[in-house]
Design a protein around this motif. Structure first.
Motif, mmCIF file in Angstrom:
data_model
loop_
_atom_site.group_PDB
_atom_site.id
_atom_site.type_symbol
_atom_site.label_atom_id
_atom_site.label_comp_id
_atom_site.label_asym_id
_atom_site.label_seq_id
_atom_site.Cartn_x
_atom_site.Cartn_y
_atom_site.Cartn_z
ATOM 1 N N LEU A 177 1.068 -1.178 -0.179
ATOM 2 C CA LEU A 177 -0.227 -0.244 0.006
ATOM 3 C C LEU A 177 0.654 1.368 0.453
ATOM 4 C CD1 LEU A 177 -2.794 1.220 -0.191
ATOM 5 C CD2 LEU A 177 -2.074 1.276 2.365
ATOM 6 N N MET A 178 2.302 1.851 0.916
ATOM 7 C CA MET A 178 2.474 2.616 0.964
ATOM 8 C C MET A 178 3.214 2.432 -0.764
ATOM 9 S SD MET A 178 1.880 3.435 3.869
ATOM 10 C CE MET A 178 3.458 5.103 4.658
ATOM 11 N N ALA A 179 4.097 1.688 -0.250
ATOM 12 C CA ALA A 179 5.212 1.532 -1.509
ATOM 13 C C ALA A 179 4.145 1.493 -3.115
ATOM 14 C CB ALA A 179 5.743 -0.101 -2.165
ATOM 15 N N GLU A 180 3.148 1.896 -3.313
ATOM 16 C CA GLU A 180 1.925 2.128 -4.824
ATOM 17 C C GLU A 180 2.653 3.994 -5.080
ATOM 18 O OE1 GLU A 180 -2.820 1.788 -5.657
ATOM 19 O OE2 GLU A 180 -1.565 -0.156 -5.363
ATOM 20 N N TYR A 181 2.072 4.214 -3.722
ATOM 21 C CA TYR A 181 1.981 5.538 -3.717
ATOM 22 C C TYR A 181 3.390 6.650 -3.500
ATOM 23 C CZ TYR A 181 0.256 10.241 -3.042
ATOM 24 O OH TYR A 181 -0.407 11.943 -2.796
ATOM 25 N N TRP A 182 3.437 6.322 -1.807
ATOM 26 C CA TRP A 182 4.842 7.381 -1.241
ATOM 27 C C TRP A 182 6.210 7.327 -2.135
ATOM 28 C CZ3 TRP A 182 2.687 10.728 0.506
ATOM 29 C CH2 TRP A 182 1.436 10.534 1.419
ATOM 30 N N PRO A 183 7.031 6.532 -3.492
ATOM 31 C CA PRO A 183 7.710 6.398 -3.874
ATOM 32 C C PRO A 183 7.364 7.539 -5.207
ATOM 33 C CG PRO A 183 7.674 4.112 -3.383
ATOM 34 C CD PRO A 183 6.147 5.219 -2.690
ATOM 35 N N HIS A 184 6.169 7.824 -5.198
ATOM 36 C CA HIS A 184 5.829 8.604 -6.705
ATOM 37 C C HIS A 184 4.989 9.071 -6.777
ATOM 38 C CE1 HIS A 184 7.017 4.417 -8.189
ATOM 39 N NE2 HIS A 184 6.255 3.737 -7.200
ATOM 40 N N VAL A 185 4.835 10.059 -5.153
ATOM 41 C CA VAL A 185 3.966 11.387 -5.392
ATOM 42 C C VAL A 185 4.607 12.351 -6.248
ATOM 43 C CG1 VAL A 185 3.860 13.117 -3.623
ATOM 44 C CG2 VAL A 185 4.257 10.989 -2.877
ATOM 45 N N ALA A 186 3.413 12.593 -6.676
ATOM 46 C CA ALA A 186 2.800 14.255 -7.116
ATOM 47 C C ALA A 186 4.397 15.493 -7.590
ATOM 48 C CB ALA A 186 2.068 13.890 -8.452
ATOM 49 N N ALA A 187 4.643 15.525 -8.596
ATOM 50 C CA ALA A 187 5.536 16.975 -8.580
ATOM 51 C C ALA A 187 4.400 17.472 -8.395
ATOM 52 C CB ALA A 187 6.232 16.867 -10.095
ATOM 53 N N ASP A 188 3.360 17.682 -8.364
ATOM 54 C CA ASP A 188 2.297 18.898 -8.156
ATOM 55 C C ASP A 188 1.712 18.535 -6.633
ATOM 56 O OD1 ASP A 188 0.906 17.096 -8.817
ATOM 57 O OD2 ASP A 188 -0.673 17.822 -10.473
ATOM 58 N N ALA A 189 1.638 17.530 -6.456
ATOM 59 C CA ALA A 189 0.776 16.922 -4.834
ATOM 60 C C ALA A 189 1.762 18.078 -3.603
ATOM 61 C CB ALA A 189 1.610 16.213 -4.232
ATOM 62 N N PRO A 190 0.744 18.213 -2.577
ATOM 63 C CA PRO A 190 0.824 19.096 -1.931
ATOM 64 C C PRO A 190 2.181 18.714 -1.026
ATOM 65 C CG PRO A 190 -1.231 18.636 -1.090
ATOM 66 C CD PRO A 190 -0.579 17.749 -2.023
ATOM 67 N N PRO A 191 3.279 19.852 -0.087
ATOM 68 C CA PRO A 191 4.664 19.722 -0.125
ATOM 69 C C PRO A 191 4.215 18.346 1.192
ATOM 70 C CG PRO A 191 4.429 22.088 -0.696
ATOM 71 C CD PRO A 191 2.751 21.150 -0.809
ATOM 72 N N ILE A 192 3.735 18.548 1.867
ATOM 73 C CA ILE A 192 3.531 17.469 3.466
ATOM 74 C C ILE A 192 3.626 16.500 2.860
ATOM 75 C CG2 ILE A 192 1.693 17.995 3.472
ATOM 76 C CD1 ILE A 192 1.986 18.080 6.458
ATOM 77 N N GLU A 193 3.040 15.863 1.899
ATOM 78 C CA GLU A 193 2.755 14.787 0.773
ATOM 79 C C GLU A 193 4.671 14.652 0.664
ATOM 80 O OE1 GLU A 193 -0.160 13.752 -0.916
ATOM 81 O OE2 GLU A 193 -1.906 14.305 -0.174
#
Length: 183
Positions: A55-71
């Motif tokens: 679940l974590m690997a599906e999202y966190w290594p690939h956070v979009a450049a336009d995601a909020p800075p905290i993410e």
């Protein structure tokens, strides 16, 4: 010896996900997200079960450049911290991770003994394997204001009760933190 923390976001009735496996009810507010970022910086190592790791690997290594800075910050923190993934079915893991296929209890004992910092364990099934052995030092329960009526419970059925000492209670807009130390 390393301190081992078991922390999870849960519904008021104690589930970490709903009957369909969804955690869409647990989105943290910015203050809680920052709390998790700050807490994550203190971790030397993270121990994950397979489902949580995926679940974590599906999202966190690939956070979009336009995601909020905290993410974006959490994505960098998650990717950088050393992880041990416990799985009988995975054949490989990435993102600064080591795969362990057997003897979870003994491996967790070894990891605790080899350092003096802070480690976190995540995944209800993995935690259920080590809780009866007294390996958890602190429990961090982030209670969300929702009743799910079913799903995966945070805690397993136990043969004996575990006495805890309250350490902290903190209110966020999206959850209430209850922090306990095992006695």
């Amino acid at each position: 010896m390393r301190k081992l923390i078991y922390g999870f976001g849960v519904s008021l009735d104690g589930y970490i996900n709903d009957r369909d496996g969804s955690i869409d009810w647990s989105d943290p507010d910015d203050e809680l997200h920052q709390h998790h970022n700050d807490r994550f910086r203190e971790l030397e190592i993270v121990l994950n079960g397979r489902r949580l790791f995926e679940l974590m690997a599906e999202y966190w290594p690939h956070v979009a450049a336009d995601a909020p800075p905290i993410e974006r910050e959490f994505g960098q923190l998650w990717t950088a911290v050393p992880k041990v993934v416990f799985s009988r079915t995975l054949t490989e893991v990435a993102w600064n991770s080591t795969l362990v296929k057997e003897n979870a209890v003994e491996e967790v004992r070894r990891i605790k003994a080899e350092g003096d910092g802070v480690a976190e364990i995540g995944g209800a099934e993995l935690a259920a394997a080590v809780i009866p052995h007294g390996l958890i030092d602190e429990y961090h329960v982030y209670v969300s204001p929702v009743v799910l009526g079913g799903g995966t419970p945070m805690f397993p059925a136990l043969a004996e009760r575990i006495r805890l000492r309250p350490l902290e209670s903190r209110r966020f807009a999206s959850a209430q933190l209850l922090r306990f130390q095992a006695e």
